[in-house]
Design an enzyme around this catalytic site. Sequence first.
Site, PDB file in Angstrom:
ATOM      1  CE1 TYR A  56       3.942  -3.784  11.957  1.00  0.00           C
ATOM      2  CE2 TYR A  56       2.652  -2.368  13.416  1.00  0.00           C
ATOM      3  CZ  TYR A  56       3.356  -2.560  12.237  1.00  0.00           C
ATOM      4  OH  TYR A  56       3.474  -1.525  11.343  1.00  0.00           O
ATOM      5  CG  LEU A 109       4.301 -10.728  -5.108  1.00  0.00           C
ATOM      6  CD1 LEU A 109       3.980 -11.539  -6.378  1.00  0.00           C
ATOM      7  CD2 LEU A 109       3.797  -9.298  -5.294  1.00  0.00           C
ATOM      8  N   GLY A 132      -6.515  -3.843  23.525  1.00  0.00           N
ATOM      9  CA  GLY A 132      -5.269  -3.211  23.081  1.00  0.00           C
ATOM     10  C   GLY A 132      -5.442  -1.826  22.487  1.00  0.00           C
ATOM     11  CE1 TYR A 138       6.332   5.868   7.114  1.00  0.00           C
ATOM     12  CE2 TYR A 138       5.184   3.782   6.844  1.00  0.00           C
ATOM     13  CZ  TYR A 138       6.241   4.621   6.539  1.00  0.00           C
ATOM     14  OH  TYR A 138       7.176   4.187   5.652  1.00  0.00           O
ATOM     15  CB  SER A 165       4.263   1.914  13.299  1.00  0.00           C
ATOM     16  OG  SER A 165       2.943   1.994  13.763  1.00  0.00           O
ATOM     17  CB  ALA A 166       1.923   6.240  15.650  1.00  0.00           C
ATOM     18  CE  LYS A 208       6.926  -1.822  11.214  1.00  0.00           C
ATOM     19  NZ  LYS A 208       7.585  -1.906   9.908  1.00  0.00           N
ATOM     20  CG  ASN A 219      -5.740  -0.994   9.616  1.00  0.00           C
ATOM     21  OD1 ASN A 219      -5.005  -1.657   8.893  1.00  0.00           O
ATOM     22  ND2 ASN A 219      -5.427  -0.687  10.852  1.00  0.00           N
ATOM     23  CG  LEU A 220     -12.404   3.280  11.015  1.00  0.00           C
ATOM     24  CD1 LEU A 220     -13.589   2.427  11.463  1.00  0.00           C
ATOM     25  CD2 LEU A 220     -12.260   4.500  11.920  1.00  0.00           C
ATOM     26  CE1 TYR A 232      -3.184   2.968   0.693  1.00  0.00           C
ATOM     27  CE2 TYR A 232      -2.679   2.775   3.041  1.00  0.00           C
ATOM     28  CZ  TYR A 232      -3.311   3.430   1.994  1.00  0.00           C
ATOM     29  OH  TYR A 232      -4.075   4.539   2.257  1.00  0.00           O
ATOM     30  CB  ILE A 233       2.966   2.933   2.534  1.00  0.00           C
ATOM     31  CG1 ILE A 233       1.791   2.859   3.524  1.00  0.00           C
ATOM     32  CG2 ILE A 233       3.658   4.281   2.649  1.00  0.00           C
ATOM     33  CD1 ILE A 233       2.202   2.806   4.998  1.00  0.00           C
TER      34      ILE A 233
HETATM   35  P1  NAD Z   1       1.657  -3.709   3.015  1.00  0.00           P
HETATM   36  O1  NAD Z   1       1.463  -5.040   3.629  1.00  0.00           O
HETATM   37  O2  NAD Z   1       0.671  -3.241   2.017  1.00  0.00           O
HETATM   38  O3  NAD Z   1       3.116  -3.630   2.343  1.00  0.00           O
HETATM   39  C1  NAD Z   1       4.214  -4.375   2.821  1.00  0.00           C
HETATM   40  C2  NAD Z   1       4.810  -5.095   1.632  1.00  0.00           C
HETATM   41  O4  NAD Z   1       5.967  -5.814   2.048  1.00  0.00           O
HETATM   42  C3  NAD Z   1       3.861  -6.095   1.011  1.00  0.00           C
HETATM   43  O5  NAD Z   1       3.815  -5.858  -0.375  1.00  0.00           O
HETATM   44  C4  NAD Z   1       4.474  -7.462   1.328  1.00  0.00           C
HETATM   45  O6  NAD Z   1       4.208  -8.395   0.322  1.00  0.00           O
HETATM   46  C5  NAD Z   1       5.944  -7.097   1.442  1.00  0.00           C
HETATM   47  N1  NAD Z   1       6.755  -7.958   2.315  1.00  0.00           N
HETATM   48  C6  NAD Z   1       6.485  -8.309   3.607  1.00  0.00           C
HETATM   49  N2  NAD Z   1       7.490  -9.053   4.076  1.00  0.00           N
HETATM   50  C7  NAD Z   1       8.415  -9.183   3.079  1.00  0.00           C
HETATM   51  C8  NAD Z   1       9.667  -9.825   2.973  1.00  0.00           C
HETATM   52  N3  NAD Z   1      10.190 -10.502   3.996  1.00  0.00           N
HETATM   53  N4  NAD Z   1      10.351  -9.731   1.810  1.00  0.00           N
HETATM   54  C9  NAD Z   1       9.842  -9.036   0.765  1.00  0.00           C
HETATM   55  N5  NAD Z   1       8.652  -8.415   0.812  1.00  0.00           N
HETATM   56  C10 NAD Z   1       7.943  -8.487   1.958  1.00  0.00           C
HETATM   57  O7  NAD Z   1       1.793  -2.650   4.186  1.00  0.00           O
HETATM   58  P2  NAD Z   1       1.817  -1.065   4.142  1.00  0.00           P
HETATM   59  O8  NAD Z   1       0.591  -0.576   4.775  1.00  0.00           O
HETATM   60  O9  NAD Z   1       2.190  -0.601   2.797  1.00  0.00           O
HETATM   61  O10 NAD Z   1       3.002  -0.816   5.147  1.00  0.00           O
HETATM   62  C11 NAD Z   1       4.330  -0.588   4.716  1.00  0.00           C
HETATM   63  C12 NAD Z   1       5.222  -0.455   5.920  1.00  0.00           C
HETATM   64  O11 NAD Z   1       4.737   0.615   6.737  1.00  0.00           O
HETATM   65  C13 NAD Z   1       5.270  -1.675   6.813  1.00  0.00           C
HETATM   66  O12 NAD Z   1       6.576  -1.808   7.316  1.00  0.00           O
HETATM   67  C14 NAD Z   1       4.309  -1.344   7.927  1.00  0.00           C
HETATM   68  O13 NAD Z   1       4.635  -2.020   9.110  1.00  0.00           O
HETATM   69  C15 NAD Z   1       4.527   0.146   8.060  1.00  0.00           C
HETATM   70  N6  NAD Z   1       3.389   0.879   8.652  1.00  0.00           N
HETATM   71  C16 NAD Z   1       2.147   0.731   8.084  1.00  0.00           C
HETATM   72  C17 NAD Z   1       1.074   1.425   8.636  1.00  0.00           C
HETATM   73  C18 NAD Z   1      -0.320   1.277   8.086  1.00  0.00           C
HETATM   74  O14 NAD Z   1      -1.281   1.567   8.807  1.00  0.00           O
HETATM   75  N7  NAD Z   1      -0.500   0.856   6.837  1.00  0.00           N
HETATM   76  C19 NAD Z   1       1.275   2.263   9.737  1.00  0.00           C
HETATM   77  C20 NAD Z   1       2.547   2.379  10.269  1.00  0.00           C
HETATM   78  C21 NAD Z   1       3.607   1.681   9.710  1.00  0.00           C
HETATM   79  C1  WQD Z   2      -8.684   3.143  14.159  1.00  0.00           C
HETATM   80  C2  WQD Z   2      -9.858   3.444  15.097  1.00  0.00           C
HETATM   81  C3  WQD Z   2     -10.511   1.577  16.456  1.00  0.00           C
HETATM   82  C4  WQD Z   2     -11.936  -0.916  13.147  1.00  0.00           C
HETATM   83  C5  WQD Z   2      -3.473   0.237  13.609  1.00  0.00           C
HETATM   84  C6  WQD Z   2      -2.246  -0.405  14.154  1.00  0.00           C
HETATM   85  C7  WQD Z   2      -1.075   0.515  14.019  1.00  0.00           C
HETATM   86  C8  WQD Z   2      -0.922   1.049  12.593  1.00  0.00           C
HETATM   87  C9  WQD Z   2      -2.201   1.555  12.041  1.00  0.00           C
HETATM   88  C10 WQD Z   2       0.755  -0.205  11.465  1.00  0.00           C
HETATM   89  C11 WQD Z   2      -9.682   2.849  16.494  1.00  0.00           C
HETATM   90  C12 WQD Z   2     -11.616   1.959  15.499  1.00  0.00           C
HETATM   91  C13 WQD Z   2     -11.413   0.109  13.901  1.00  0.00           C
HETATM   92  C14 WQD Z   2     -13.321  -1.225  13.268  1.00  0.00           C
HETATM   93  C15 WQD Z   2     -13.560   0.555  14.861  1.00  0.00           C
HETATM   94  N1  WQD Z   2      -0.470   0.050  11.689  1.00  0.00           N
HETATM   95  N2  WQD Z   2     -12.199   0.840  14.740  1.00  0.00           N
HETATM   96  N3  WQD Z   2     -14.067  -0.473  14.131  1.00  0.00           N
HETATM   97  O1  WQD Z   2      -5.694   0.791  15.815  1.00  0.00           O
HETATM   98  O2  WQD Z   2      -5.098   3.202  15.282  1.00  0.00           O
HETATM   99  O3  WQD Z   2      -3.741   1.404  14.356  1.00  0.00           O
HETATM  100  O4  WQD Z   2      -3.243   0.601  12.236  1.00  0.00           O
HETATM  101  O5  WQD Z   2       1.732   0.225  12.013  1.00  0.00           O
HETATM  102  O6  WQD Z   2       0.022  -0.226  14.407  1.00  0.00           O
HETATM  103  O7  WQD Z   2      -2.453  -0.713  15.518  1.00  0.00           O
HETATM  104  O8  WQD Z   2      -6.016   1.735  13.469  1.00  0.00           O
HETATM  105  O9  WQD Z   2      -7.719   1.519  11.734  1.00  0.00           O
HETATM  106  O10 WQD Z   2      -7.417  -0.380  13.367  1.00  0.00           O
HETATM  107  O11 WQD Z   2      -8.427   1.755  14.155  1.00  0.00           O
HETATM  108  O12 WQD Z   2     -14.269   1.212  15.606  1.00  0.00           O
HETATM  109  O13 WQD Z   2     -13.843  -2.158  12.615  1.00  0.00           O
HETATM  110  O14 WQD Z   2     -11.024   2.818  14.556  1.00  0.00           O
HETATM  111  O15 WQD Z   2     -11.023   1.211  17.708  1.00  0.00           O
HETATM  112  O16 WQD Z   2     -10.252   3.771  17.401  1.00  0.00           O
HETATM  113  P1  WQD Z   2      -5.199   1.772  14.861  1.00  0.00           P
HETATM  114  P2  WQD Z   2      -7.400   1.067  13.106  1.00  0.00           P
END
Ligand code: NAD
Ligand code: WQD
Length: 336
Positions: free
Chosen positions: A148, A33, A293, A176, A124-125, A152, A198-199, A11-12
């Site tokens: 998880y 993948l 959590g 993030y 991540s936050a 980080k 996620n929400l 995604y990101i």
């Molecule tokens: P995502 O799952 O969409 O992307 C992660 C990618 O990494 C995927 O394409 C997956 O196939 C690949 N991958 C995982 N393990 C691998 C490995 N060992 N070797 C090669 N490829 C591998 O997730 P995202 O939302 O794009 O997140 C990207 C990064 O940002 C992650 O490190 C995640 O922990 C971090 N992050 C995400 C969020 C969020 O809410 N999306 C928030 C904070 C931090």
């Molecule tokens: C957001 C708000 C829920 C789903 C998570 C990970 C964090 C980061 C981002 C990677 C909260 C509420 C959610 C639902 C709901 N990822 N909610 N009904 O928990 O802030 O963070 O994703 O690093 O590590 O913990 O995000 O989108 O799950 O929730 O009411 O079906 O929505 O309680 O208040 P969160 P979230």
Amino acid sequence: MNVLVTGGLGYIGSHTVVELVAAGYKPVIVDSLVNSNRGCLSRLHTITNSEIPFYHMDISDSTKMRQILSKEKITGVIHFAALKAVGESVAKPLSYYANNVSSTISFLEDLEHLGIRQVVFSSSATVYGNPKSVPISEDFEVHAINPYGKTKSIIEELGRDLCANDSPWAWVNLRYFNPIGAHESGLIGEDPKGIPNNLLPYIAKVAAGSLPELVVFGDDWPTIDGTGVRDYIHVVDLAKGHIEALRYMERNRGEVTVNLGTGSGVSVLELISAFEKASGRKVPYRIGPRRQGDIAECFADSTKALKILNWRAHFNLERMCQDSWRWQAQNQRGYE
Ligand code: NAD
Ligand code: WQD
């Protein structure tokens, strides 16, 4: 500059690849993948109008990794590759430590071997755990409460250790907050496998009619309307933060840790309402119990990002919801 993007079909990562091309960098993608789809690659070609090298592999495959790093003349890295589901990390901690931490160590050894020492790391936050107050600044205590988040924190520390003692490494930990939204083309976006955790992706699927209703996890939190408050940030703003981190590393060595958030908190009910307005659809919901959590509020103090990276978020909540909805409406089955 040739930049290796691990997890670049996720995604990101995919949104960052678009911004890299726009900024004149040459991205090279490595992705296993495990949580993404090859279909994303052709969409990236369409958006960027360029061929982006892609290697289907795990980052822990050291032999192949070293060949690619040399062949593609990589000078910097953005390291997204990781597993990211909090609940799954509690159920399968070994998988998370292996995929996120052990693989990263192997990957860093490959970088070190080839003298590549510029890394932007996806943190991540979540490392803040339950913060003492909001907004959250980078000097708050780090206290991840699930495996998880701990992976980080560990990799952040690894970066700090690599940068200690006048070393040649440059390392930016980007923490993030809650990325949502999608590229304005509607061609790339978040494509969760199965039922979303996620929400926002959950709301989008309810609006589209593929899930019946949203369960709001508690309305008795000490927040503006009793529902959880988060810092939702447009994924394109987030992607641009990585470009600024690369530019920063061109001028500086050492480690720096920066929040990427908007600095504003939005409640679950506020997000539902914004999404209904953007999509013109109803999002049926009911109030359920709190999720284990969860925390009441989480939003960034984003002043350091402005000061150090000259970066700030630009897109508002309305735009985030419009772009998320366009992606959802045009791609009911994601990349499939
Ligand atoms: P995502 O799952 O969409 O992307 C992660 C990618 O990494 C995927 O394409 C997956 O196939 C690949 N991958 C995982 N393990 C691998 C490995 N060992 N070797 C090669 N490829 C591998 O997730 P995202 O939302 O794009 O997140 C990207 C990064 O940002 C992650 O490190 C995640 O922990 C971090 N992050 C995400 C969020 C969020 O809410 N999306 C928030 C904070 C931090
Ligand atoms: C957001 C708000 C829920 C789903 C998570 C990970 C964090 C980061 C981002 C990677 C909260 C509420 C959610 C639902 C709901 N990822 N909610 N009904 O928990 O802030 O963070 O994703 O690093 O590590 O913990 O995000 O989108 O799950 O929730 O009411 O079906 O929505 O309680 O208040 P969160 P979230």
